[in-house]
Enzyme design. Structure first.
Site, mmCIF file in Angstrom:
data_model
loop_
_atom_site.group_PDB
_atom_site.id
_atom_site.type_symbol
_atom_site.label_atom_id
_atom_site.label_comp_id
_atom_site.label_asym_id
_atom_site.label_seq_id
_atom_site.Cartn_x
_atom_site.Cartn_y
_atom_site.Cartn_z
ATOM 1 N N ASN A 383 0.842 -1.196 0.000
ATOM 2 C CA ASN A 383 0.000 0.000 0.000
ATOM 3 C C ASN A 383 0.874 1.243 0.000
ATOM 4 O O ASN A 383 1.624 1.479 0.942
ATOM 5 C CB ASN A 383 -0.876 0.006 1.259
ATOM 6 N N GLU A 384 0.822 2.010 -1.074
ATOM 7 C CA GLU A 384 1.445 3.339 -1.140
ATOM 8 C C GLU A 384 2.932 3.348 -0.817
ATOM 9 O O GLU A 384 3.454 4.294 -0.241
ATOM 10 C CB GLU A 384 0.719 4.317 -0.206
#
Length: 831
Positions: A383-384
């Site tokens: 995630n990110e």
């Protein structure tokens, strides 16, 4: 009957009498329309998957404990400590009477449930719950449970009461016997309604009692499930009819993933979210420090996420850590054994979701009450992450292991934390070359960005990886933000062959505990309300259709204006000195100049009173290294072509320089951010009222004590930035704004066209709609969301609501006037 005025070209309004049951078309015009929507006569576009829109759940804003998870007792297992948040202790949320202490020894309930409460003699505790207290309703039943042991027979008296001790229930008496841990249960019935109740647990006699997992649940949870969900919040999510549920979070997943979680390491705090911590009996689940600054119990765990997804007919989409942190932290594991452990955990997760009951993890699922597989088809990895090389190396190992055992599972990669920039381009190039199944994009931007980027996915490779827009929102909770999101969603649907899933984020926010906003659904102890974006999302999610009908649109757009306004200086957790500030025309003539040699800064004013600014040794200095966003401004540049130059020196602190230009009174501005993100990258950010969006980013550091020559060259909408005389970057903020957007989809089962029109401007939009010769009913079901663009829904009032009526005047070609600041859906039967 009623009389309705119609406006005709060259004539005054006349009255037309129509039946009351059917509203007329809003306008019948002989004048030229503002916009025209032309539907392709016979062609159909992309199929729209059931997964087109879903929800993203993260335990942020106290969304789980004290929120969706229906447990009313806070710190039920006495595990809180200062690692979770400053001031937390094992007795946070509890008050004691008599001898009541928190103990951690070998008589604990479970190795992962380390602390318990020891009561000696006549003693007791009272729990204040979340926020103002426990929310209870008159005549409702509440299920109490506690794990206890006693060195002699003892009795517990359990009651609901007010903050000042008045009874809110009849007492429940629980007899405890035996010096081994047992679970005791009972029921309390509230005699009055309160959102500030307390749970009192008192012991009598001379014995020593040990208590743990003191719990109180409303009997009326969502679908009546034990260890269940708060009914009103779960129902609001279910009412969206989401196609998927992404869980358990974003930053919550990948940050802290350097830390193992086995018993030999004593279950360290601040470890990443580990799904194995969250399954099995709740009393065996380890609590953990939440990334967002509080404790999370994991009572709402992976089993409950899968169960909830099934209950609302949504596809489960878990996200596992890739062992590369993001969210402002940039670290990657170098421990290959730890990486392999996480990969095996991911394979075990798939077995937990899909494996037969004869497997280790499939058996645990069955033991928890669900022998049938959950049918997991899609899983996200990471995630990110803002370290693209490290993330990509780890992603490939996860993907290879998953595909080797489960070749049909869709594995979702990602493109970092932004909608553009170096990390984004790098990861997208890698995913395209590799042929990844799907790429998760995230971005939070201003309303103007969404209105300028409706065509973002028009140019994506139709044969490349599919897009999962896992997190997006316009950075506020007002109707205008929701209109901008709605306009953007028409572009998502138009590109349903590329964009396969999308979810607004975050989903939930406890109004008394907010780490991030905007949010879709807000709540307190006993009430919940949908934001304007909730209403818009619900309208789209309940009216998706199953295929796109190609259309074209004609009409005006809003052209960009040159970048004018004030100039500014700022810092972020940094001390800096600025000197020789000058603004000149391209021919060199001076518009503004200040070298601070007179010892004052009379031409400058604070945008917000932050930081410590003064003129020191002939420079304008800001010396507070803790202050953020310390902007001061000067001048008002009305010319469209100019050069803004200055010298900047960092003297201390975490970051670098913020050089602002184009500052408007409304809060609109641009700033050049050098040494941002803990002195790791530079960017140009555009401020729009309370929001900021990144126009460009690149790696960058600033050296303390070094003086830099900075130049911002503005030519209309184009800006070129120079660092020490060398071009650093440039951009042209020349995107047009499209306040009018539309898409047409078809619900083949219902035999309906769904015409979706967004008018995000302050004037009505007279629109001609040509349905391409299709035979249609003369009436349609119309749903409109409209109002003051600055309005928002709050606890006290929810003025922005959809209004559904039946409208007439529908034909193969017809004209309607769509209200200012509105979203309108027309469901039209085909014949």
């Amino acid at each position: 009957m009623r009389k309705i005025p119609y406006r005709l070209a060259g004539a005054a309004a006349v009255l037309v009498t129509l039946p009351l049951a059917v509203s007329p078309p809003v306008a019948a015009y002989a004048v030229e329309p503002d916009y025209t929507i032309t539907v392709s006569p016979g062609a159909t576009g992309a199929a729209i998957p059931r997964s087109m829109y879903g929800v993203f759940f993260e335990d942020i804003n106290y969304a789980a404990d004290g929120g969706l998870y229906a447990e009313l007792v806070r710190n039920r297992s006495f595990e809180f400590n200062a690692t979770d948040a400053a001031g937390y202790t094992g007795l946070t949320a509890w008050t004691t009477s008599g001898s009541a202490t928190v103990v951690n020894d070998d008589q604990r309930l479970h190795e992962r449930n380390r602390n318990y409460l020891k009561l000696s003699g006549a003693a007791g505790v009272t729990n204040a719950g979340y926020n103002t207290g426990l929310a209870v309703a008159r005549s409702e039943h509440y299920n109490f449970s506690v794990w206890a042991r006693a060195d002699a027979a003892a009795t517990l008296d359990i009651t609901l009461q007010t903050a000042d001790g008045a009874a809110l229930s009849a007492p429940l008496k629980v007899a405890v016997s035996g010096d081994t841990w047992k679970k005791y249960t009972g029921t309390l019935r509230a005699t009055a309604t309160s959102d500030a109740a307390r749970l009192s647990v008192k012991a009598s006699g001379a014995t020593t009692l040990r208590l743990d997992e003191i719990s109180l649940f409303p009997r009326d949870t969502y679908k009546g499930r034990a260890n269940g969900l708060r009914k009103d919040l779960a129902q609001k999510i279910a009412d969206l009819d989401p196609g998927f549920v992404r869980f358990p979070g974003g930053c919550l997943v990948n940050t802290g993933s350097m830390y193992p979680y086995d018993a030999a390491n004593n279950y360290p705090r601040a470890r990443s979210y580990q799904w194995k911590d969250t399954v099995g009996p709740v009393e065996t689940r380890a609590t953990n420090k939440n990334f967002w600054g509080y404790n999370q119990t994991y009572g709402l765990g992976y089993y409950e996420y899968f169960q909830f997804s099934e209950d609302i007919g949504a596809m489960p989409l878990p996200v596992v850590p890739a062992l590369v942190t993001g969210c402002g932290q940039n670290r990657a594991t170098v421990d290959e054994a730890l990486l392999q452990k996480h990969i095996q955990d991911t394979l075990d997760l798939i077995e937990f979701a899909n494996g037969p009951v004869t497997t280790t993890w499939g058996k645990l699922r069955a033991d928890m009450g669900h022998p049938k597989p959950f049918g997991l088809t899609t899983i996200g990895v990471g995630n990110e992450e803002n370290l693209p090389e490290e993330y990509w190396a780890n992603f490939l190992k996860f993907e290879a292991a998953i595909k080797a055992k489960h070749p049909t599972i869709t594995v979702v990669s990602n493109s970092g934390p932004d909608d553009q920039g170096g990390t984004f381009e790098n990861l997208w190039a890698k995913n395209r070359a590799h042929g990844s199944d799907m790429v998760d994009e995230h971005y939070y931007n201003s309303p103007s960005w969404f209105l300028q980027n409706n065509k973002r996915y028009d140019s994506y490779d139709r044969n490349g990886p599919k897009v999962f827009l896992g997190e997006y929102a316009s950075l506020d909770n007002k109707l205008f933000n929701s209109l901008a999101e709605a306009a953007y969603m028409t572009g998502l649907e138009r590109n349903a062959d590329v964009v396969k899933m999308a979810s607004y984020a975050p989903l939930l926010a406890n109004i008394d505990n907010v780490q991030w906003k905007p949010d879709m659904i807000w709540f307190d102890n006993d009430e919940s309300w949908g934001s304007t974006s909730y209403q818009v999302q619900k309208l789209f999610m309940n009216n998706v259709g199953d295929k796109v009908i190609p259309t074209t649109t004609t009409g005006d757009v809003v052209r960009p204006k040159p970048i004018t306004g004030g100039i500014g200086l700022s810092t972020w957790r940094t001390a800096a000195a600025y000197d020789d500030v000058k603004v000149t025309r391209p021919d060199g003539s001076v518009l503004f100049s200040d070298d601070f040699s007179d010892g004052n800064a009379d031409g400058w004013s604070a945008v917000q009173p932050r930081g410590t600014w003064s003129v020191t040794n002939g420079a304008y200095t800001q010396t507070d290294t803790a202050a953020e966003d310390t902007m001061v401004k000067a001048a008002t540049i009305s010319e469209t072509d100019y050069d803004y130059t200055l010298k900047a020196t960092k003297t201390a602190g975490a970051e670098g320089f913020l050089v602002a230009f184009g500052i408007q009174e409304t809060g609109n501005f641009y700033w050049w951010n050098l040494g941002g993100w803990n002195n790791t990258q530079g960017a140009v950010e555009k401020g729009v009222t309370s929001a900021k969006e990144q126009i460009l980013t690149k790696p960058n550091t600033v050296t303390t004590g070094q003086t830099y020559d900075l130049k911002v060259q503005v030519r209309g909408t184009k800006v070129t930035l120079f660092l020490n005389g060398v071009e650093w970057a440039s951009f042209d903020d020349n995107a047009v704004t499209e306040p009018f957007a539309q898409v047409v989809t078809e619900d083949t089962k219902a035999r309906e066209l769904i015409v979706k029109v967004v008018n995000a401007q302050d004037t009505p939009a007279v629109t001609k709609i040509d349905l391409g010769g299709r035979k249609v009913a003369r009436t349609a079901k119309q749903t409109v969301i409209t109002g003051d663009p600055g309005e928002q829904n709050t606890r006290s009032a929810e003025p922005i609501q959809p209004v559904t009526t039946t409208v007439g005047g529908i034909s193969s070609t017809f004209t309607r006037e769509f209200p200012a600041n509105s979203v309108t859906f027309l469901r039209i039967k085909t014949r």
